[in-house]
Scaffold this motif. Structure first.
Motif, mmCIF file in Angstrom:
data_model
loop_
_atom_site.group_PDB
_atom_site.id
_atom_site.type_symbol
_atom_site.label_atom_id
_atom_site.label_comp_id
_atom_site.label_asym_id
_atom_site.label_seq_id
_atom_site.Cartn_x
_atom_site.Cartn_y
_atom_site.Cartn_z
ATOM 1 N N GLY A 1 119.591 65.972 20.046
ATOM 2 C CA GLY A 1 119.209 67.067 20.911
ATOM 3 C C GLY A 1 119.566 68.389 20.265
ATOM 4 O O GLY A 1 119.835 68.464 19.062
ATOM 5 N N ALA A 2 119.562 69.436 21.066
ATOM 6 C CA ALA A 2 119.849 70.781 20.553
ATOM 7 C C ALA A 2 120.871 71.457 21.466
ATOM 8 O O ALA A 2 120.800 71.326 22.690
ATOM 9 N N PRO A 3 121.824 72.195 20.898
ATOM 10 C CA PRO A 3 122.843 72.872 21.716
ATOM 11 C C PRO A 3 122.236 73.866 22.696
ATOM 12 O O PRO A 3 121.112 74.345 22.516
ATOM 13 N N ASN A 4 123.014 74.183 23.724
ATOM 14 C CA ASN A 4 122.608 75.193 24.689
ATOM 15 C C ASN A 4 122.169 76.476 23.984
ATOM 16 O O ASN A 4 122.821 76.936 23.042
ATOM 17 N N GLY A 5 121.069 77.029 24.429
ATOM 18 C CA GLY A 5 120.586 78.283 23.877
ATOM 19 C C GLY A 5 119.691 78.149 22.662
ATOM 20 O O GLY A 5 119.143 79.147 22.181
ATOM 21 N N SER A 6 119.511 76.934 22.147
ATOM 22 C CA SER A 6 118.729 76.749 20.919
ATOM 23 C C SER A 6 117.281 77.172 21.088
ATOM 24 O O SER A 6 116.671 77.741 20.165
ATOM 25 N N TYR A 7 116.699 76.893 22.244
ATOM 26 C CA TYR A 7 115.300 77.240 22.467
ATOM 27 C C TYR A 7 115.104 78.758 22.444
ATOM 28 O O TYR A 7 114.184 79.268 21.798
ATOM 29 N N GLN A 8 115.997 79.473 23.106
ATOM 30 C CA GLN A 8 115.912 80.935 23.103
ATOM 31 C C GLN A 8 116.138 81.494 21.704
ATOM 32 O O GLN A 8 115.477 82.457 21.297
ATOM 33 N N GLN A 9 117.054 80.885 20.948
ATOM 34 C CA GLN A 9 117.302 81.330 19.581
ATOM 35 C C GLN A 9 116.085 81.085 18.689
ATOM 36 O O GLN A 9 115.737 81.919 17.850
ATOM 37 N N ALA A 10 115.436 79.957 18.860
ATOM 38 C CA ALA A 10 114.258 79.645 18.045
ATOM 39 C C ALA A 10 113.138 80.642 18.292
ATOM 40 O O ALA A 10 112.359 80.962 17.386
#
Length: 550
Positions: free
Chosen positions: A287-296
């Protein structure tokens, strides 16, 4: 930038204590060695393998989406799709679905009218693929595919009560399919409907796990528990749902670290092999850490998670046990192998799911041996040469190989001047048990017959042949049943493996043996339908045969 999640040391110690008392795995004196092999099956099937389902005729139904334009596979017999609501291409003579014949290594185009992008599916007890939802004109459509010569998709325009996009399907003990969640749908419904008035049932848990502007609870991980209730994991926590009463009967603790594991932070999940009628365990990796989608979204690609959580969902006081993978991974697929081990394949080391949001493909699959000693369960296997990132898939085949396809992180098909070109190929990965040095231990099933009809709780004699004689009192032989999965977006829906009760293998003639097993006791353990049955000797599985339990 956030990296690996810190896991308190006391949790690791407790995990070790929990597993140190487990009985050892069946005798593995001659266990398979080696690191697996990749073979390119088709350089191009003309479309992206975004969704895949194996049927009981050894054909795989594959499909992509209709809203991006033309694929590279022409429809047959002058067929064309005419959709006045389509924004890309209104009159389209290319296919967006295909049927792949595993045994012949050939494929043919299928005709689908409505958009089945990011949809879901399950196989009914009679072997039909029931496919639900999608995007735009496909969001409430139910599509049915029957296993027969020349068959094509049948579409039911308003088969669903509400739009379903990024939802999860599961086949139930009573033969219905439950469809759970989807974008902005915090509820579930059933198919087929017993009446037009069949309602949509609210599921507040999906509201509670929804993160503004990231969601992280789409394609929830759903597994049928041995008590008939549904384990549902979304974002970073889980419930046990009594779908008959529409009641949450248990709430599970948050996975340690609290990071999201569902789309678009996209980890993967399996129900571990069922060995009894009273215990069930779930395993979630990556998976991806919290906030990864916004960072991407702003061009920063956070390191994926390298942790897995394992929880016995039937315990009175269940808790998560955390393990560390040798490779961090987001958008990976977890596939149950016939011997009860797990293959973790596909994905990326950084970023998330979404257009152009993944970085650094993970080319090496990893093997996870469920019953080995804590801390030594993972093994890195031979790599592919083809990056498989967003919109890639993997499924188990009856011969023990894993079919791998897909990958398209672009809005359209794009083959040049991009980091990861659109991938139309199919390849097969042969796990280490298919390496040549294991051939002497591989059983060949002589009976029962393929497509055999079985009942619940039925005694069954399975006869098999091996090249190397079994030792007297050999305990390394067992029989498994595997339900083929509907795989998309890193989750293999309806995937299920059962270890059948057994006695000792008895020699009936030179190098020919029989083993007595009992089929699962109820639909709570094995919903009615088609399964692949395998004999496993020293961790090396036979080629499977299709059986139907009802």
């Amino acid at each position: 930038m956030r990296g690996r999640t810190f896991i308190p040391s006391f949790l690791v110690i407790l995990c070790q204590l929990l597993f140190i008392s487990l009985p050892p795995r069946l005798n593995l004196t001659h266990a398979a060695s080696g690191r697996g092999q990749w073979v390119l099956l088709q350089e191009s099937i003309g479309l992206v393998s975004m969704h895949m389902q194996l049927l009981n005729n050894d054909h795989v139904i594959i499909y992509d989406r209709t809203d991006f334009g033309r694929s590279n596979l022409l429809l047959a017999d002058g067929k064309c799709r005419n959709d006045t609501s389509e924004k890309a291409v209104k009159y389209d003579c290319t296919a967006h679905s295909a049927e792949y014949d595993v045994l012949a290594n050939t494929f043919r185009p299928l005709m689908v009218q409505s958009d089945l992008w990011c949809s879901s599916g399950a196989v009914s007890s009679d072997g039909r693929l029931i496919q639900t939802g999608g995007w735009s004109d496909g969001e409430r459509v139910v599509r049915v595919f029957r296993s027969c010569h020349g068959c094509d998709w049948e579409e039911i325009p308003l088969g669903l009560k509400v739009r379903r996009w990024y939802a999860t399907d599961h086949i139930l003990p009573d033969g219905r399919v439950i469809i759970i969640g989807g974008r902005r749908q915090f509820n579930y419904e059933f198919y087929p409907k017993s009446a037009p008035s069949d309602k949509v049932f609210s599921l507040p848990f999906l509201v509670q796990t929804n993160v503004l502007k990231a969601e992280n609870n789409l394609y929830p991980f759903v597994h049928l528990n041995v008590d008939g209730h549904l384990f549902i994991f979304a974002n970073n926590r889980a419930i046990l749902l009594d779908y008959v009463k529409n009641a949450v009967v248990r709430t599970y603790p948050e996975i340690p670290g609290g990071d999201p594991r569902n789309y678009p932070s996209t980890g993967s999940s399996v129900l571990l092999p069922l060995k009894s009628s009273s215990e069930a365990e779930v395993f979630i990796c990556g998976g991806a850490p919290n906030g990864s989608y916004q960072q991407a979204q702003v061009g920063k690609f956070v390191m994926a998670l390298n942790t897995c959580g394992r929880i016995k969902i039937t315990d009175e006081s269940p808790m998560w046990c955390v393990e560390t993978m040798p490779l961090a991974r987001v958008m990976g697929d977890m596939i149950l192998l016939p011997n009860g081990n797990i293959l973790i394949v596909n994905g990326a080391k950084a970023g998330t799911a979404g257009w152009e949001f993944g970085r650094d493909p993970v080319l090496h699959p990893v093997l996870y041996r469920c019953d080995d000693t804590f801390g030594s369960r993972f093994e890195i296997l031979n790599p592919s040469t083809i990056p498989r990132v967003y919109h890639s898939t993997a499924i188990l085949l009856r011969d023990g190989r894993v079919l791998v396809g897909g990958s398209n992180p672009h809005t359209y098909y794009n083959f040049t001047n991009v980091l990861y070109p659109t991938e139309l190929s199919l390849e097969a990965f042969s796990p280490p048990y298919l390496d040549s040095q294991s051939s002497g231990f591989r059983p060949v099933i002589l009976s029962t017959t393929s497509q055999a009809k079985l009942n619940y709780g039925q005694g069954l004699t399975v006869r098999f042949r091996v090249k190397t004689a079994l030792s007297k009192g050999e305990e390394g032989v067992f029989v498994t049943m595997v339900a083929p999965s509907f795989t998309t977006h890193s989750f293999a829906m309806n995937q299920r493996l059962l270890l059948l009760s057994q006695g000792d293998a008895v020699m009936v003639s030179p190098l020919v043996y029989e083993i007595q097993v009992t089929t699962p006791a109820s639909g709570f353990l094995a919903p009615s339908g088609y399964y692949m049955l395998f004999v496993v000797n020293q961790d090396v599985p036979s080629e499977g045969i299709w059986v139907h339990i009802q």
